[in-house]
Design a protein around this motif. Structure first.
Motif, mmCIF file in Angstrom:
data_model
loop_
_atom_site.group_PDB
_atom_site.id
_atom_site.type_symbol
_atom_site.label_atom_id
_atom_site.label_comp_id
_atom_site.label_asym_id
_atom_site.label_seq_id
_atom_site.Cartn_x
_atom_site.Cartn_y
_atom_site.Cartn_z
ATOM 1 N N UNK A 1 23.937 88.580 38.560
ATOM 2 C CA UNK A 1 25.431 89.176 38.491
ATOM 3 C C UNK A 1 25.971 88.799 39.614
ATOM 4 N N UNK A 2 27.420 88.958 39.564
ATOM 5 C CA UNK A 2 28.317 88.665 40.629
ATOM 6 C C UNK A 2 28.027 89.598 41.931
ATOM 7 N N UNK A 3 27.825 90.808 41.472
ATOM 8 C CA UNK A 3 27.915 91.971 42.475
ATOM 9 C C UNK A 3 26.585 91.720 43.137
ATOM 10 N N UNK A 4 25.546 91.227 42.746
ATOM 11 C CA UNK A 4 24.333 90.919 43.369
ATOM 12 C C UNK A 4 24.367 89.535 44.113
ATOM 13 N N UNK A 5 25.265 88.434 43.744
ATOM 14 C CA UNK A 5 25.334 87.428 44.475
ATOM 15 C C UNK A 5 26.024 87.669 45.562
ATOM 16 N N UNK A 6 27.098 88.621 45.702
ATOM 17 C CA UNK A 6 27.455 88.782 46.944
ATOM 18 C C UNK A 6 26.661 89.001 48.231
ATOM 19 N N UNK A 7 25.690 89.715 47.919
ATOM 20 C CA UNK A 7 24.422 90.072 49.074
ATOM 21 C C UNK A 7 24.000 88.819 49.412
ATOM 22 N N UNK A 8 23.705 87.768 48.597
ATOM 23 C CA UNK A 8 23.369 86.399 48.996
ATOM 24 C C UNK A 8 24.301 85.742 49.863
ATOM 25 N N UNK A 9 25.576 85.546 49.382
ATOM 26 C CA UNK A 9 26.613 85.073 49.888
ATOM 27 C C UNK A 9 27.075 85.510 51.568
ATOM 28 N N UNK A 10 26.773 87.046 51.556
ATOM 29 C CA UNK A 10 26.960 87.421 52.965
ATOM 30 C C UNK A 10 25.875 87.018 53.520
ATOM 31 N N UNK A 11 24.861 87.059 53.385
ATOM 32 C CA UNK A 11 23.495 86.469 54.264
ATOM 33 C C UNK A 11 23.594 85.147 54.551
ATOM 34 N N UNK A 12 24.053 84.430 53.838
ATOM 35 C CA UNK A 12 24.206 83.062 53.860
ATOM 36 C C UNK A 12 25.288 82.656 54.704
ATOM 37 N N UNK A 13 26.267 83.522 54.742
ATOM 38 C CA UNK A 13 27.757 83.280 55.469
ATOM 39 C C UNK A 13 28.389 82.108 54.851
ATOM 40 N N UNK A 14 28.549 82.427 53.607
ATOM 41 C CA UNK A 14 29.305 81.546 52.709
ATOM 42 C C UNK A 14 30.776 81.472 52.906
ATOM 43 N N UNK A 15 31.494 80.594 53.194
ATOM 44 C CA UNK A 15 32.943 80.537 53.351
ATOM 45 C C UNK A 15 33.566 81.042 52.082
ATOM 46 N N UNK A 16 34.845 81.394 52.195
ATOM 47 C CA UNK A 16 35.848 81.889 51.208
ATOM 48 C C UNK A 16 36.087 80.771 50.116
ATOM 49 N N UNK A 17 36.302 79.638 50.072
ATOM 50 C CA UNK A 17 36.317 78.818 49.060
ATOM 51 C C UNK A 17 35.114 78.631 48.194
ATOM 52 N N UNK A 18 33.983 78.404 48.846
ATOM 53 C CA UNK A 18 32.640 78.379 48.158
ATOM 54 C C UNK A 18 32.022 79.516 47.613
ATOM 55 N N UNK A 19 32.680 80.634 48.311
ATOM 56 C CA UNK A 19 32.102 81.908 47.609
ATOM 57 C C UNK A 19 32.900 82.125 46.479
ATOM 58 N N UNK A 20 34.315 81.945 46.332
ATOM 59 C CA UNK A 20 35.007 81.975 44.977
ATOM 60 C C UNK A 20 34.371 81.342 43.880
ATOM 61 N N UNK A 21 34.121 79.927 44.259
ATOM 62 C CA UNK A 21 33.579 78.801 43.056
ATOM 63 C C UNK A 21 32.170 79.561 42.758
ATOM 64 N N UNK A 22 31.147 79.828 43.692
ATOM 65 C CA UNK A 22 29.907 80.515 43.212
ATOM 66 C C UNK A 22 29.991 81.772 42.439
ATOM 67 N N UNK A 23 30.870 82.510 42.886
ATOM 68 C CA UNK A 23 31.220 83.776 42.116
ATOM 69 C C UNK A 23 31.618 83.563 40.604
ATOM 70 N N UNK A 24 32.439 82.533 40.420
ATOM 71 C CA UNK A 24 33.115 82.058 39.274
ATOM 72 C C UNK A 24 31.827 81.652 38.188
#
Length: 283
Positions: free
Chosen positions: A54-77
């Motif tokens: 789920x998107x809310x759980x994915x955010x924990x991974x993106x924070x850990x991997x320090x993913x930038x804004x553009x890539x973060x939004x694409x992965x959340x989509x």
């Protein structure tokens, strides 16, 4: 049916991206699992696409991997799209997970390369041939259950038409033209249907005279995708379940075998003649 946004494919793409991000950060599965507070087995299921995220759980991974804004939004989509329901999911538990995965992959595939030894490929079966196959494989099913399974197969076939139709290349063993399924009328109709030429469908017959070949061990299908981030998949089916191979080398080897089979098989034109002749034997 045009190529759509399949939640199955979205989940696989997201899983691939999660693996890539972890590897690029030089982190082991256990390290990530400890940070996120899940088990390594759960992380493995996420990274192989066997379980959605789920998107809310994915955010924990993106924070850990320090993913930038553009890539973060694409992965959340991608994550949001992977939560959508495909038409096949309305059939609930009637369809096993391996079959629904195949349907989900076909929904967004660009190509399918299929070798069949004994039966006509599902994407090319007539309604009555499909019914006879299902009744033989599942003798305990009620008439309604058989009807629903036939409906699923016919819905799958819509990928062969529309604005962006699936490109289907099929090699069938000569045994397919001789294996009696249903009635003589059903066989004749099915074989005549196979002989009809379509721009996005190629059917070739591999005659017995071609001799031994690398696919004597069984049928297989290779599902191909247009996007680089989507890994091609080999689908192997047996009586009770199915297996998916995604390793690059495995896919390459099966691709090489399919190329061999196509070269050894009759041309599409000669194959059509053989199919018409086979149909006449049943009339």
């Amino acid at each position: 049916m045009a190529t759509g946004a399949s939640p199955t494919v979205r989940r696989r793409r997201l899983a691939s991206e999660l693996r890539r991000l972890r590897v690029e950060r030089g982190m082991s599965m256990q390290e990530v699992a400890d940070h996120i507070e899940i088990t390594a087995a759960s992380l493995s299921r996420l990274e192989t696409g066997r379980r959605g995220i789920r998107p809310r759980d994915l955010r924990h991974f993106l924070d850990l991997y320090e993913v930038g804004t553009h890539e973060r939004e694409a992965l959340l989509a991608l994550s949001r799209e992977s939560q959508l329901r495909g038409w096949w999911q309305t059939y609930g538990t009637m369809l096993n997970s391996e079959y629904t995965t195949l349907i989900g992959l076909e929904a967004e595939a660009l190509t399918v390369r299929n070798y069949e030894q004994t039966l006509v490929p599902g994407l090319l079966q007539t309604e009555e041939y499909a019914r006879a196959v299902i009744e033989a494989f599942r003798p305990g099913d009620s008439r309604d259950e058989v009807d629903r399974r036939v409906a699923v197969k016919l819905e799958r076939q819509k990928r062969l038409s529309g604005e962006m139709p699936l490109e289907l290349s099929v090699v069938i063993g000569e045994g397919v033209t001789r294996q009696f399924v249903g009635t003589a009328e059903i066989m004749a109709e099915q074989l005549r249907r196979l002989a009809v030429r379509r721009p996005n469908v190629m059917v070739q017959v591999l005659p017995y005279g071609a001799g031994a070949h690398p696919a004597l061990t069984g049928s297989f299908a290779i599902v191909g995708f247009p996007a680089r981030s989507a890994i091609d998949v080999v689908y192997l089916e047996n009586m009770l379940s199915a297996l998916y191979l995604e390793d690059t080398e495995d896919v390459r080897q099966y691709g090489s075998v399919f190329d061999y089979l196509r070269a050894a098989a009759l041309s599409p034109s000669d194959s059509a003649d053989v199919l018409i002749e086979a149909a006449e034997r049943f009339t």
